[in-house]
Design an enzyme around this catalytic site. Structure first.
Site, PDB file in Angstrom:
ATOM      1  N   ASP A 253      12.884 -10.594  -8.325  1.00 33.77           N
ATOM      2  CA  ASP A 253      11.473 -10.705  -7.957  1.00 33.77           C
ATOM      3  C   ASP A 253      11.364 -10.981  -6.459  1.00 33.77           C
ATOM      4  OD1 ASP A 253       8.572 -11.154  -9.057  1.00 33.77           O
ATOM      5  OD2 ASP A 253       8.935 -12.784  -7.627  1.00 33.77           O
ATOM      6  N   ASN A 261       1.258  -9.231   0.837  1.00 36.22           N
ATOM      7  CA  ASN A 261       0.197  -8.215   0.800  1.00 36.22           C
ATOM      8  C   ASN A 261      -1.078  -8.718   1.456  1.00 36.22           C
ATOM      9  OD1 ASN A 261       1.449  -5.999  -0.379  1.00 36.22           O
ATOM     10  ND2 ASN A 261       1.038  -6.690  -2.469  1.00 36.22           N
ATOM     11  N   HIS A 266      -1.441  -3.798   1.870  1.00 32.50           N
ATOM     12  CA  HIS A 266      -0.718  -3.189   0.759  1.00 32.50           C
ATOM     13  C   HIS A 266       0.202  -2.050   1.197  1.00 32.50           C
ATOM     14  CE1 HIS A 266      -3.765  -5.415  -1.528  1.00 32.50           C
ATOM     15  NE2 HIS A 266      -2.920  -5.355  -2.531  1.00 32.50           N
ATOM     16  N   ASP A 270       4.025  -1.851   0.200  1.00 29.06           N
ATOM     17  CA  ASP A 270       4.733  -0.728  -0.425  1.00 29.06           C
ATOM     18  C   ASP A 270       6.035  -0.426   0.309  1.00 29.06           C
ATOM     19  OD1 ASP A 270       2.788  -0.453  -2.323  1.00 29.06           O
ATOM     20  OD2 ASP A 270       1.800   1.273  -1.388  1.00 29.06           O
ATOM     21  N   GLU A 297       6.306  -6.164  -8.252  1.00 27.73           N
ATOM     22  CA  GLU A 297       7.358  -6.471  -7.278  1.00 27.73           C
ATOM     23  C   GLU A 297       8.652  -6.899  -7.945  1.00 27.73           C
ATOM     24  OE1 GLU A 297       4.955 -10.336  -7.725  1.00 27.73           O
ATOM     25  OE2 GLU A 297       4.646  -8.178  -7.889  1.00 27.73           O
TER      26      GLU A 297
END
Length: 380
Positions: A253, A261, A266, A270, A297
């Site tokens: 994780d 973010n 965002h 990514d 994630e």
């Protein structure tokens, strides 16, 4: 010239049309786009196969006759015999040393080959035709001055398809020429159709493999997606149950990813996921090992036949590699993007579901998060 028979000189240095008797005596959106592209390639190959299969029948295609004979009188006699025959082109070569070049350039549907010629005998030429890929399947009718079983046997042994004593009867000559030409053209059509279909099959196979890969891939990171992860993990669980071998699993994780973010956007998030995915996969060293995106994630790694010690070492290697990327993260205690990893290693059992392994790794991940993040916790 009478009739519709077309006559050309195939190898002499004189005129190229007609016969000169004097001279002759000398001799995601991304996935959808990729799938559409692959399908277009398959459609193009299928269309090529359809065009090949729709080629006119052999009987309707022109016959190309190449006569190789040093006697001009024979050439004229055969020319006259073929005169008036629809769909027959007549080509003549008087020199044995130029016969091979003439045959390759003319691409005849049948070769009339004299057995006795100065310089190179007819049997040697027959063998040479058969050894040349471009014309090796062209039917050869040997012309001889006499009906002699030993000579006939030698001609067939060299690769001839037929044997005629010259000068043959006109009706018989035309019948044999058309028969052998039709057989040869049928062979070409069959081979072309087979080749087109083989190409179509190969393209379809490649397309299916690509579509399968796209079906199994995560659109953002390129790793295996959750569906394929579940399939692969279930298969390895069954294998481990059968072989009594351990199965390792990592649950990964990205720490404080929501904060990342919120801070960087965002799009930047990514890019982080892509870099993390690439780094995780690059740390794996065996073909059975599988990295996948678990969701959001979170990532997962399946490690068949791995010891607990090896599992922990690999998990640390991945953690350090991600930290070593030094991706700035103001919301992280380390100041860079880090990950937490939960690891589990079990010998599968038929009495337990595969989710047992996932849950054990999830417990380890929870412990790693609780104890400060950016660390590995092994359970099971």
């Amino acid at each position: 010239m009478n009739g519709n028979t077309h006559v050309t000189r195939a190898c002499d240095t004189g005129t190229n049309t007609g016969i000169n008797m004097a001279n002759n005596q000398s001799g995601s959106p991304d996935q959808r786009a990729a799938a559409a592209s692959a399908t277009d390639g398959a459609d193009a190959t299928l269309e090529a196969a359809r065009r090949t299969l729709q080629t006119p029948p052999a009987a309707e295609q022109p016959v190309m006759v190449l006569l190789v004979d040093d006697q001009a009188i024979v050439a004229e006699a055969i020319r006259q015999a073929l005169a008036g025959e629809d769909g027959i082109d007549f080509h003549y070569c008087a020199r044995a040393d130029e016969a091979m070049k003439a045959a390759v350039n003319t691409r005849p549907t049948v070769i009339l080959q004299d057995l006795v010629m100065p310089g190179i005998d007819g049997l040697t030429l027959v063998k040479a035709y058969r050894a040349t890929p471009a014309i090796r399947d062209v039917p050869i009718i040997v012309l001889s001055t006499k009906e002699e079983p030993l000579v006939k046997s030698a001609a067939f042994a060299a690769g001839a398809n037929d044997y005629l004593v010259k000068l043959p009867d006109r009706i018989e000559l035309i019948a044999r020429i058309r028969y052998h030409s039709r057989s040869y053209l049928n062979l070409l059509q069959r081979d072309e159709a087979y080749q087109a279909l083989r190409q179509s099959q190969q393209q379809l196979l490649a397309t299916n493999l690509e579509l399968q890969r796209l079906t199994h891939s995560d659109g953002l990171t390129g790793l295996s997606n959750r569906r394929y992860l579940d399939q692969y993990l279930a298969a390895e669980w069954r294998r481990g149950t059968r072989d009594k071998t351990a199965l390792g699993f990592l649950m990964i994780d990205v720490d404080n990813f929501k904060a990342y973010n919120d801070t960087y956007g965002h799009v930047a998030g990514d890019e982080v996921l892509k870099r993390v995915a690439h780094t995780v996969e690059s740390c794996l060293g065996r073909s059975p090992d599988l990295a996948a995106r678990f969701g959001g994630e979170e990532f997962a790694v399946v490690l068949p036949g791995t010891s607990s010690g090896g599992l922990h070492l690999l998990a640390e290697k991945i953690r350090l590699a991600i930290e070593g990327l030094a991706i700035p993260h103001a919301g992280s205690a380390a100041g860079v993007v880090t990950i937490s990893i939960g690891a589990a290693n079990l010998v599968p059992s038929a009495t337990e579901p595969v989710t047992t392994l996932i849950e054990a790794a999830d417990v380890g991940l929870y412990r790693a998060k609780r104890d400060g993040k950016n660390q590995v916790s092994v359970s099971g």
